[in-house]
Scaffold this active site. Structure first.
Site, PDB file in Angstrom:
ATOM      1  N   TYR A 161       0.657  -1.388  -0.431  1.00 13.82           N
ATOM      2  CA  TYR A 161      -0.196  -0.153   0.124  1.00 13.82           C
ATOM      3  C   TYR A 161       0.711   1.296   0.253  1.00 13.82           C
ATOM      4  CZ  TYR A 161      -3.401  -3.176   0.738  1.00 13.82           C
ATOM      5  OH  TYR A 161      -4.778  -3.932   0.766  1.00 13.82           O
ATOM      6  N   SER A 162       1.005   2.280  -0.938  1.00 19.33           N
ATOM      7  CA  SER A 162       1.261   3.812  -0.831  1.00 19.33           C
ATOM      8  C   SER A 162       1.367   4.373   0.419  1.00 19.33           C
ATOM      9  CB  SER A 162       1.096   4.552  -2.203  1.00 19.33           C
ATOM     10  OG  SER A 162       1.566   3.678  -3.611  1.00 19.33           O
ATOM     11  N   CYS A 362       0.753   7.773 -10.636  1.00 21.87           N
ATOM     12  CA  CYS A 362       0.015   6.056  -9.747  1.00 21.87           C
ATOM     13  C   CYS A 362      -1.458   6.423  -9.715  1.00 21.87           C
ATOM     14  CB  CYS A 362       0.357   6.944  -8.068  1.00 21.87           C
ATOM     15  SG  CYS A 362       0.179   5.529  -7.184  1.00 21.87           S
ATOM     16  N   GLU A 402       4.362   4.575 -11.021  1.00 24.51           N
ATOM     17  CA  GLU A 402       3.872   3.913 -10.750  1.00 24.51           C
ATOM     18  C   GLU A 402       2.162   2.888 -10.479  1.00 24.51           C
ATOM     19  OE1 GLU A 402       6.134   2.672  -6.318  1.00 24.51           O
ATOM     20  OE2 GLU A 402       4.461   3.514  -5.284  1.00 24.51           O
ATOM     21  N   TYR A 404      -0.568   0.417 -11.375  1.00 25.80           N
ATOM     22  CA  TYR A 404      -1.035  -1.184 -11.935  1.00 25.80           C
ATOM     23  C   TYR A 404      -2.718  -1.890 -12.040  1.00 25.80           C
ATOM     24  CZ  TYR A 404      -1.447  -5.155  -7.731  1.00 25.80           C
ATOM     25  OH  TYR A 404      -1.321  -6.500  -7.330  1.00 25.80           O
TER      26      TYR A 404
HETATM   27  C1  LIG Z   1       2.472  -1.089  -5.132  1.00 22.62           C
HETATM   28  C2  LIG Z   1       1.442  -0.644  -5.463  1.00 22.62           C
HETATM   29  C3  LIG Z   1       0.652   0.054  -3.894  1.00 22.62           C
HETATM   30  C4  LIG Z   1      -0.226   0.239  -3.645  1.00 22.62           C
HETATM   31  N1  LIG Z   1      -1.337   0.870  -3.185  1.00 22.62           N
HETATM   32  C5  LIG Z   1      -2.167   0.741  -2.933  1.00 22.62           C
HETATM   33  C6  LIG Z   1      -3.753   1.611  -1.990  1.00 22.62           C
HETATM   34  O1  LIG Z   1      -2.383   2.792  -1.840  1.00 22.62           O
HETATM   35  N2  LIG Z   1      -4.689   1.581  -1.899  1.00 22.62           N
HETATM   36  C7  LIG Z   1      -5.123   0.639  -2.030  1.00 22.62           C
HETATM   37  O2  LIG Z   1      -6.336   0.261  -2.622  1.00 22.62           O
HETATM   38  N3  LIG Z   1      -4.786  -0.576  -3.150  1.00 22.62           N
HETATM   39  C8  LIG Z   1      -3.145   0.021  -3.512  1.00 22.62           C
HETATM   40  N4  LIG Z   1      -2.751  -1.260  -4.212  1.00 22.62           N
HETATM   41  C9  LIG Z   1      -2.928  -2.622  -4.354  1.00 22.62           C
HETATM   42  C10 LIG Z   1      -2.846  -3.454  -3.294  1.00 22.62           C
HETATM   43  O3  LIG Z   1      -2.154  -3.003  -3.064  1.00 22.62           O
HETATM   44  C11 LIG Z   1      -4.126  -4.823  -3.389  1.00 22.62           C
HETATM   45  O4  LIG Z   1      -3.739  -5.553  -4.568  1.00 22.62           O
HETATM   46  C12 LIG Z   1      -5.396  -4.714  -3.095  1.00 22.62           C
HETATM   47  O5  LIG Z   1      -5.967  -3.660  -1.917  1.00 22.62           O
HETATM   48  C13 LIG Z   1      -6.407  -5.583  -3.281  1.00 22.62           C
HETATM   49  O6  LIG Z   1      -6.193  -6.773  -2.686  1.00 22.62           O
HETATM   50  P1  LIG Z   1      -6.671  -7.672  -1.542  1.00 22.62           P
HETATM   51  O7  LIG Z   1      -6.367  -8.549  -0.911  1.00 22.62           O
HETATM   52  O8  LIG Z   1      -7.721  -6.870  -0.303  1.00 22.62           O
HETATM   53  O9  LIG Z   1      -7.695  -8.495  -3.236  1.00 22.62           O
HETATM   54  P2  LIG Z   1      -7.317  -9.713  -3.234  1.00 22.62           P
HETATM   55  O10 LIG Z   1      -7.656 -10.559  -2.797  1.00 22.62           O
HETATM   56  O11 LIG Z   1      -5.629 -10.027  -3.223  1.00 22.62           O
HETATM   57  O12 LIG Z   1      -8.212 -10.267  -4.206  1.00 22.62           O
HETATM   58  C14 LIG Z   1      -7.735  -9.094  -5.435  1.00 22.62           C
HETATM   59  C15 LIG Z   1      -8.436  -9.391  -7.104  1.00 22.62           C
HETATM   60  O13 LIG Z   1      -8.053 -11.215  -7.088  1.00 22.62           O
HETATM   61  C16 LIG Z   1      -8.909 -11.798  -7.961  1.00 22.62           C
HETATM   62  N5  LIG Z   1      -9.093 -12.850  -7.855  1.00 22.62           N
HETATM   63  C17 LIG Z   1      -9.366 -13.817  -6.338  1.00 22.62           C
HETATM   64  N6  LIG Z   1      -9.280 -14.774  -6.948  1.00 22.62           N
HETATM   65  C18 LIG Z   1      -8.221 -15.356  -7.623  1.00 22.62           C
HETATM   66  C19 LIG Z   1      -7.588 -16.760  -7.871  1.00 22.62           C
HETATM   67  N7  LIG Z   1      -7.982 -17.790  -7.499  1.00 22.62           N
HETATM   68  N8  LIG Z   1      -7.333 -16.584  -9.165  1.00 22.62           N
HETATM   69  C20 LIG Z   1      -6.959 -15.063  -9.551  1.00 22.62           C
HETATM   70  N9  LIG Z   1      -7.217 -13.840  -9.031  1.00 22.62           N
HETATM   71  C21 LIG Z   1      -8.412 -13.841  -8.182  1.00 22.62           C
HETATM   72  C22 LIG Z   1     -10.380 -10.740  -7.077  1.00 22.62           C
HETATM   73  O14 LIG Z   1     -11.128 -11.285  -8.284  1.00 22.62           O
HETATM   74  C23 LIG Z   1      -9.875  -9.819  -6.935  1.00 22.62           C
HETATM   75  O15 LIG Z   1      -9.756  -8.918  -7.936  1.00 22.62           O
HETATM   76  C24 LIG Z   1      -0.977  -1.479  -4.526  1.00 22.62           C
HETATM   77  C25 LIG Z   1      -0.132  -2.009  -5.180  1.00 22.62           C
HETATM   78  C26 LIG Z   1       0.745  -1.899  -5.716  1.00 22.62           C
HETATM   79  C27 LIG Z   1       1.376  -2.556  -6.119  1.00 22.62           C
HETATM   80  N1  LIG Z   2       1.544   2.202  -6.179  1.00 24.16           N
HETATM   81  C1  LIG Z   2       1.086   1.699  -7.152  1.00 24.16           C
HETATM   82  O1  LIG Z   2       1.340   0.810  -7.856  1.00 24.16           O
HETATM   83  C2  LIG Z   2      -0.407   2.074  -6.959  1.00 24.16           C
HETATM   84  C3  LIG Z   2      -1.653   3.134  -5.620  1.00 24.16           C
HETATM   85  C4  LIG Z   2      -2.518   3.081  -4.975  1.00 24.16           C
HETATM   86  C5  LIG Z   2      -3.055   2.189  -6.271  1.00 24.16           C
HETATM   87  N2  LIG Z   2      -3.521   1.661  -7.397  1.00 24.16           N
HETATM   88  C6  LIG Z   2      -3.970   0.831  -7.892  1.00 24.16           C
HETATM   89  O2  LIG Z   2      -4.666   2.149  -8.783  1.00 24.16           O
HETATM   90  C7  LIG Z   2      -5.752   1.492  -9.000  1.00 24.16           C
HETATM   91  C8  LIG Z   2      -6.932   2.681  -8.861  1.00 24.16           C
HETATM   92  O3  LIG Z   2      -8.028   1.816  -8.615  1.00 24.16           O
HETATM   93  P1  LIG Z   2      -9.126   2.408  -7.906  1.00 24.16           P
HETATM   94  O4  LIG Z   2     -10.003   1.725  -7.733  1.00 24.16           O
HETATM   95  O5  LIG Z   2      -8.429   2.674  -6.204  1.00 24.16           O
HETATM   96  O6  LIG Z   2      -9.956   3.421  -8.039  1.00 24.16           O
HETATM   97  P2  LIG Z   2     -11.542   4.568  -8.894  1.00 24.16           P
HETATM   98  O7  LIG Z   2     -11.707   4.467  -8.046  1.00 24.16           O
HETATM   99  O8  LIG Z   2     -11.983   2.848  -9.510  1.00 24.16           O
HETATM  100  O9  LIG Z   2     -10.989   5.205  -9.888  1.00 24.16           O
HETATM  101  C9  LIG Z   2     -10.280   5.205 -10.977  1.00 24.16           C
HETATM  102  C10 LIG Z   2     -11.133   5.889 -12.027  1.00 24.16           C
HETATM  103  O10 LIG Z   2     -10.042   6.026 -13.434  1.00 24.16           O
HETATM  104  C11 LIG Z   2     -10.932   6.197 -14.416  1.00 24.16           C
HETATM  105  N3  LIG Z   2     -10.077   5.047 -15.761  1.00 24.16           N
HETATM  106  C12 LIG Z   2     -10.908   3.649 -16.296  1.00 24.16           C
HETATM  107  N4  LIG Z   2      -9.846   3.758 -16.838  1.00 24.16           N
HETATM  108  C13 LIG Z   2      -9.099   4.648 -17.182  1.00 24.16           C
HETATM  109  C14 LIG Z   2      -7.786   5.180 -18.214  1.00 24.16           C
HETATM  110  N5  LIG Z   2      -7.489   3.701 -19.602  1.00 24.16           N
HETATM  111  N6  LIG Z   2      -7.222   5.987 -18.425  1.00 24.16           N
HETATM  112  C15 LIG Z   2      -7.516   7.192 -17.136  1.00 24.16           C
HETATM  113  N7  LIG Z   2      -8.519   6.424 -15.942  1.00 24.16           N
HETATM  114  C16 LIG Z   2      -8.739   5.176 -16.346  1.00 24.16           C
HETATM  115  C17 LIG Z   2     -11.987   5.344 -13.859  1.00 24.16           C
HETATM  116  O11 LIG Z   2     -13.394   5.531 -14.881  1.00 24.16           O
HETATM  117  P3  LIG Z   2     -14.749   4.381 -14.830  1.00 24.16           P
HETATM  118  O12 LIG Z   2     -14.311   2.972 -13.610  1.00 24.16           O
HETATM  119  O13 LIG Z   2     -15.611   5.421 -15.047  1.00 24.16           O
HETATM  120  O14 LIG Z   2     -14.549   3.957 -16.996  1.00 24.16           O
HETATM  121  C18 LIG Z   2     -12.303   5.966 -12.452  1.00 24.16           C
HETATM  122  O15 LIG Z   2     -12.752   7.239 -12.966  1.00 24.16           O
HETATM  123  C19 LIG Z   2      -6.086   0.241  -8.270  1.00 24.16           C
HETATM  124  O16 LIG Z   2      -5.619  -0.988  -8.965  1.00 24.16           O
HETATM  125  C20 LIG Z   2      -4.571   0.511  -7.197  1.00 24.16           C
HETATM  126  O17 LIG Z   2      -3.886  -1.209  -7.045  1.00 24.16           O
HETATM  127  C21 LIG Z   2      -1.860   1.352  -7.433  1.00 24.16           C
END
Ligand SMILES: Cc1cc2nc3c(=O)[nH]c(=O)nc-3n(C[C@H](O)[C@H](O)[C@H](O)COP(=O)(O)OP(=O)(O)OC[C@H]3O[C@@H](n4cnc5c(N)ncnc54)[C@H](O)[C@@H]3O)c2cc1C
Ligand SMILES: NC(=O)c1ccc[n+]([C@@H]2O[C@H](COP(=O)([O-])OP(=O)(O)OC[C@H]3O[C@@H](n4cnc5c(N)ncnc54)[C@H](OP(=O)(O)O)[C@@H]3O)[C@@H](O)[C@H]2O)c1
Length: 404
Positions: A161-162, A362, A402, A404
């Site tokens: 998580y960022s 991001c 960054e 994802y």
């Molecule tokens: C660098 C980085 C920073 C991030 N920062 C943030 C942040 O600031 N805030 C944030 O909310 N998130 C962030 N994320 C995303 C976060 O790490 C998690 O991926 C996110 O919270 C989902 O995790 P979870 O355990 O709730 O979901 P999970 O339980 O891991 O599920 C994720 C997905 O996996 C799918 N899935 C379930 N079972 C399977 C299976 N058997 N095979 C394949 N797919 C399956 C599900 O349908 C679901 O869509 C970041 C990710 C990265 C890499």
């Molecule tokens: N450090 C990291 O790598 C990091 C940190 C934080 C979060 N994340 C990732 O960032 C993502 C954020 O998702 P969220 O669920 O929080 O967001 P969200 O609330 O669903 O908002 C995402 C927004 O981006 C729009 N969008 C969809 N496709 C797009 C595209 N091609 N270009 C520009 N905008 C687009 C969506 O529009 P529509 O849905 O209406 O199409 C929506 O308005 C997650 O996958 C999370 O894991 C990564």
């Protein structure tokens, strides 16, 4: 013991993070700045370690995406990484020996930041953990939030998580870290970990008892936490999203959804924290311009803070948002972040020509191609190819991605 020693070494070496850079700067450095008063609010403008962005691993630590380039130097000593000649905190706590912190109250932000939209995954939370000063980090890093693995819940792995707080933390005592976490809830989708009739109301009261439901393992664990709950933390990590040291740098921030987390961390340092205060103003002298993309206006994150910065620093902070499911541009296209940026394409292009300008992106991966759509035509008009220009900016450490 080894872990304790590593932390002790890092904390003992904290003066290294705070030491002024060798070349005297005309103004206090944006990061890595010396901290005038140790007892005031913690580290200097760039936080405890004086280096940019990293990720804190909360127990469920996922591998960094391939799109995240890391130009940091090799690890020199335990718990520390040298980036551009400066030490930053690095993986002080591993999944095998995580730090055990506690969830604490946050007076400014109640846990849930968003309002119900009708979508199953409407909720995004702001959660603050106490780390007792043992998990120093800097703006732009991440941590891993470690949940005790639940039997049968797949996939079981660490999630990153960022960090959404600046190095000094939300209450500026350098003892807390905050995250911005979206609750993953999928109804009647490809995967399910609750059969029909099994889904119970979460902390926000949302439940889908009539459906097959997949609840994200780590995000639901974090979103359901309450003050006093214990949390296992790994990290910090991440060196791609660090702020530049130059206090006159311009910072363009592009965030979709929870991609706002590192941007909030920067903005707290630039416009809010005592650590970022300069003589009669702020240490930061450049322009910060935030573009945020969300699906609904009810999903806007930290809007109150952004509006407050805009009011207090109108010449230094610009804030635009794209609400994809409520707004359209003049051509009737869905308002994505790149659609909004296109309204300012000339101005942004000019700004990016300035070598003091850094771009931070991001959130969703789709933003990268969105940038190409937005700036491709203007680059061509100037005899350039956007992808080449972006590559050159990355090489110059001015384009930080960054996604994802
Ligand atoms: C660098 C980085 C920073 C991030 N920062 C943030 C942040 O600031 N805030 C944030 O909310 N998130 C962030 N994320 C995303 C976060 O790490 C998690 O991926 C996110 O919270 C989902 O995790 P979870 O355990 O709730 O979901 P999970 O339980 O891991 O599920 C994720 C997905 O996996 C799918 N899935 C379930 N079972 C399977 C299976 N058997 N095979 C394949 N797919 C399956 C599900 O349908 C679901 O869509 C970041 C990710 C990265 C890499
Ligand atoms: N450090 C990291 O790598 C990091 C940190 C934080 C979060 N994340 C990732 O960032 C993502 C954020 O998702 P969220 O669920 O929080 O967001 P969200 O609330 O669903 O908002 C995402 C927004 O981006 C729009 N969008 C969809 N496709 C797009 C595209 N091609 N270009 C520009 N905008 C687009 C969506 O529009 P529509 O849905 O209406 O199409 C929506 O308005 C997650 O996958 C999370 O894991 C990564």
């Amino acid at each position: 013991m080894a872990q304790a020693a590593a932390v002790g070494a890092l904390l003992g070496a904290s003066t290294a993070f705070l030491a002024p850079s060798a070349a005297p700067a005309p103004a206090p450095a944006l990061r890595g700045a010396p901290h005038s008063s140790r007892e005031s609010t913690g580290p200097g403008l760039a936080g405890a370690a004086g280096v940019g962005a990293a990720a804190l691993g909360l127990g469920l630590l996922a591998a960094r995406p391939a799109t995240t380039a890391c130009r940091a130097a090799a690890v020199k000593k335990k718990g520390v990484k040298v980036v551009h000649g400066k030490e930053i905190p690095w993986n002080l706590f591993s999944p095998k020996a995580p730090y055990q912190g506690k969830v604490i109250e946050n007076d400014v932000h109640p846990q849930t930041l968003t309002e119900p939209t009708g979508d199953a995954n409407w909720e995004t939370t702001h959660v603050t953990f106490d780390h007792g000063g043992k998990v120093p980090y800097i703006e732009g890093q991440s941590i891993g939030g470690l949940e005790q693995e639940r039997k049968g819940e797949q996939p079981a792995k660490i999630r990153l998580y960022s960090i959404a707080s600046s190095a000094v933390g939300d209450n500026q005592n350098s003892k807390t870290v905050s995250l911005c976490v979206k609750r993953v809830v999928e109804v009647d989708g490809k995967f399910a970990n609750r059969e029909k009739g099994q889904d119970k109301p979460d902390k926000a009261g949302t439940a889908f008892p009539e459906n097959k439901v997949y609840r994200g393992v780590c995000s639901n664990h974090i979103c359901d936490m309450t003050p006093g709950d214990e949390v296992l933390i790994t990290g910090p990590t991440g060196a791609e999203m660090l702020l530049p040291e130059d206090p006159e740098a311009n910072i363009i921030m592009l965030a979709t959804g929870t991609g706002i987390a590192p941007m909030r961390s920067y903005l707290r340092l630039l416009f809010h924290d005592k650590a970022g205060a300069g003589d009669g103003g702020r240490k930061f002298k450049g322009l910060a311009w935030l573009f945020m993309g969300v699906p609904y206006s009810k999903s806007l994150l930290y809007d109150d803070e952004h509006e407050a910065y805009k009011k207090a620093y109108p010449d230094q902070f610009r804030y635009d948002y794209a609400v994809s499911r409520e707004q359209k541009n003049a051509a009737g296209q869905k308002m994505y972040i790149q659609t909004k940026m296109a309204e300012y394409a000339e101005e942004l292009w000019e700004l990016m020509q300035d070598e003091k300008t850094h771009v931070y992106m991001c959130g969703l991966k789709g933003m990268e191609s969105g940038m190409a759509e937005c700036f491709g035509p203007i680059a061509e008009k100037n005899g350039l190819v956007w992808t080449e220009f972006a590559k050159a900016m990355k090489k110059a450490d001015r384009y930080h991605v960054e996604v994802y």
